[in-house]
Design a protein around this motif. Structure first.
Motif, PDB file in Angstrom:
ATOM      1  N   SER A   1       0.662  -1.286   0.075  1.00 47.85           N
ATOM      2  CA  SER A   1      -0.242   0.123   0.201  1.00 47.85           C
ATOM      3  C   SER A   1       0.879   1.146   0.127  1.00 47.85           C
ATOM      4  O   SER A   1       1.989   1.256   0.529  1.00 47.85           O
ATOM      5  N   VAL A   2       0.330   2.333  -0.670  1.00 46.44           N
ATOM      6  CA  VAL A   2       1.066   3.519  -0.763  1.00 46.44           C
ATOM      7  C   VAL A   2       0.152   4.781   0.234  1.00 46.44           C
ATOM      8  O   VAL A   2      -0.927   4.710   0.046  1.00 46.44           O
ATOM      9  N   TYR A   3       0.952   5.491   0.952  1.00 46.57           N
ATOM     10  CA  TYR A   3       0.315   6.582   1.934  1.00 46.57           C
ATOM     11  C   TYR A   3       0.726   7.756   0.965  1.00 46.57           C
ATOM     12  O   TYR A   3       1.792   8.326   0.599  1.00 46.57           O
ATOM     13  N   ILE A   4      -0.341   8.441   0.751  1.00 43.93           N
ATOM     14  CA  ILE A   4      -0.448  10.038  -0.012  1.00 43.93           C
ATOM     15  C   ILE A   4      -0.694  10.858   0.827  1.00 43.93           C
ATOM     16  O   ILE A   4      -1.681  11.072   1.487  1.00 43.93           O
ATOM     17  N   ILE A   5       0.024  11.946   0.810  1.00 46.96           N
ATOM     18  CA  ILE A   5      -0.395  13.039   1.667  1.00 46.96           C
ATOM     19  C   ILE A   5      -0.936  14.312   0.524  1.00 46.96           C
ATOM     20  O   ILE A   5      -0.176  14.428  -0.388  1.00 46.96           O
ATOM     21  N   GLU A   6      -2.112  14.880   0.907  1.00 47.28           N
ATOM     22  CA  GLU A   6      -2.595  15.839   0.065  1.00 47.28           C
ATOM     23  C   GLU A   6      -2.853  16.985   0.872  1.00 47.28           C
ATOM     24  O   GLU A   6      -3.801  17.139   1.808  1.00 47.28           O
ATOM     25  N   ASP A   7      -1.921  17.995   0.619  1.00 51.88           N
ATOM     26  CA  ASP A   7      -2.289  19.600   1.156  1.00 51.88           C
ATOM     27  C   ASP A   7      -3.192  20.255  -0.063  1.00 51.88           C
ATOM     28  O   ASP A   7      -2.915  20.316  -1.299  1.00 51.88           O
ATOM     29  N   SER A   8      -4.204  20.963   0.667  1.00 52.19           N
ATOM     30  CA  SER A   8      -5.066  21.810  -0.534  1.00 52.19           C
ATOM     31  C   SER A   8      -5.545  23.273   0.006  1.00 52.19           C
ATOM     32  O   SER A   8      -5.224  23.349   1.338  1.00 52.19           O
ATOM     33  N   ILE A   9      -5.607  24.224  -0.783  1.00 53.76           N
ATOM     34  CA  ILE A   9      -5.728  25.403  -0.623  1.00 53.76           C
ATOM     35  C   ILE A   9      -7.102  25.997  -1.163  1.00 53.76           C
ATOM     36  O   ILE A   9      -7.034  25.929  -2.440  1.00 53.76           O
ATOM     37  N   VAL A  10      -8.138  26.317  -0.681  1.00 53.76           N
ATOM     38  CA  VAL A  10      -9.440  26.697  -1.326  1.00 53.76           C
ATOM     39  C   VAL A  10      -9.319  28.235  -1.135  1.00 53.76           C
ATOM     40  O   VAL A  10      -9.252  28.709   0.213  1.00 53.76           O
ATOM     41  N   ASP A  11      -9.416  28.967  -2.235  1.00 52.23           N
ATOM     42  CA  ASP A  11      -9.490  30.443  -2.002  1.00 52.23           C
ATOM     43  C   ASP A  11     -10.673  30.842  -2.670  1.00 52.23           C
ATOM     44  O   ASP A  11     -10.738  31.024  -4.021  1.00 52.23           O
ATOM     45  N   PRO A  12     -11.559  31.133  -1.932  1.00 52.43           N
ATOM     46  CA  PRO A  12     -12.916  31.631  -2.541  1.00 52.43           C
ATOM     47  C   PRO A  12     -12.725  33.009  -3.017  1.00 52.43           C
ATOM     48  O   PRO A  12     -13.777  33.329  -3.947  1.00 52.43           O
ATOM     49  N   VAL A  13     -11.977  34.014  -2.812  1.00 52.86           N
ATOM     50  CA  VAL A  13     -11.939  35.283  -3.395  1.00 52.86           C
ATOM     51  C   VAL A  13     -11.305  35.019  -4.604  1.00 52.86           C
ATOM     52  O   VAL A  13     -12.091  35.782  -5.578  1.00 52.86           O
ATOM     53  N   ASN A  14     -10.277  34.407  -4.795  1.00 52.40           N
ATOM     54  CA  ASN A  14      -9.715  34.388  -6.226  1.00 52.40           C
ATOM     55  C   ASN A  14     -10.332  33.007  -7.049  1.00 52.40           C
ATOM     56  O   ASN A  14     -10.180  32.577  -8.077  1.00 52.40           O
ATOM     57  N   ARG A  15     -11.293  32.502  -6.382  1.00 55.58           N
ATOM     58  CA  ARG A  15     -11.945  31.293  -6.942  1.00 55.58           C
ATOM     59  C   ARG A  15     -10.918  30.245  -7.233  1.00 55.58           C
ATOM     60  O   ARG A  15     -10.986  30.168  -8.936  1.00 55.58           O
ATOM     61  N   SER A  16     -10.362  29.494  -6.597  1.00 58.93           N
ATOM     62  CA  SER A  16      -9.071  28.586  -7.080  1.00 58.93           C
ATOM     63  C   SER A  16      -9.006  27.666  -5.930  1.00 58.93           C
ATOM     64  O   SER A  16      -9.469  27.836  -4.607  1.00 58.93           O
ATOM     65  N   LEU A  17      -8.724  26.481  -6.535  1.00 60.50           N
ATOM     66  CA  LEU A  17      -8.449  25.353  -5.508  1.00 60.50           C
ATOM     67  C   LEU A  17      -6.989  24.814  -5.985  1.00 60.50           C
ATOM     68  O   LEU A  17      -7.002  24.242  -6.931  1.00 60.50           O
TER      69      LEU A  17
END
Length: 201
Positions: free
Chosen positions: A77-93
């Motif tokens: 099995s592989v462990y994956i780390i996922e970091d995310s940034i939701v920016d509602p002002v600039n409407r980007s993920l």
């Protein structure tokens, strides 16, 4: 030497729907290799951005030639780390992912940006980048080639999985609207019936 991959895709759905579907994309029939997902950290910043870190576990089926590099007792099995940034002002993920184990055999780092399209309203632009490397001396090039081919195949499945989640989300939304309309209709009928009864009396 590192293998680099880049692609751009127009998703024919509004950014809000795509971001909502992003959090609901597992499980889906195109990503059965994803076994678990857990939120490790979440924070809303002062400028209203949502920061998240998730840990995912996926199966890792290896080709026969790769078995020689794995000790017999090592987990597949592989462990994956996922970091995310939701920016509602600039409407980007923006998401950043990388594998935590088996990094000597192969390391895959990926960056995705889901951006609201100004040119095409109701469309989300996805730019995907990946960097694939290997630390196996003498075999790094074929391993990277294999990793790139697998990544391309997996990202096609990932897109289908996201589209599946978007479709489910829109279907749920449509059914909720339909149910609300039916409730209003029943209420209106009940009201008009009551009026008729009053008039008849």
């Amino acid at each position: 030497m590192v293998k680099y991959f880049c692609s751009s895709t127009d998703i024919r759905s509004a950014w809000d729907h795509v971001v909502s579907a992003f959090w609901q994309r597992y499980p889906n029939p195109f990503s059965t290799h994803v076994l678990t997902e857990d939120v490790v950290y979440r924070e809303v910043t002062a400028d209203h951005r949502l920061l998240s870190r998730r840990l995912l576990m996926k199966t890792n089926r290896l080709p026969r030639w790769a078995e020689r590099f794995f000790p017999s007792g090592m987990a597949r099995s592989v462990y994956i780390i996922e970091d995310s940034i939701v920016d509602p002002v600039n409407r980007s993920l923006t998401t950043y992912t990388c594998n935590l184990n088996h990094t000597t055999l192969m390391s895959v780092e990926e960056r995705c940006v889901f951006q609201d399209s100004a040119e095409q309203p109701g469309t989300t632009l996805l730019k995907r980048e990946a960097w694939i490397s290997s630390g196996i001396y003498g075999f790094s090039k074929p391993i990277q080639e294999f990793g790139l081919a697998r990544f391309k195949s997996n990202q096609v499945k990932a897109m289908k999985g996201l589209e599946y989640a978007v479709s489910n989300l829109q279907g749920t939304s449509a059914s909720q609207k339909s149910e609300a309309l039916m409730k209003r209709g029943r209420a209106a009928l009940a009201g008009s019936s009551a009026v008729r009864q009053i008039v008849l009396c």
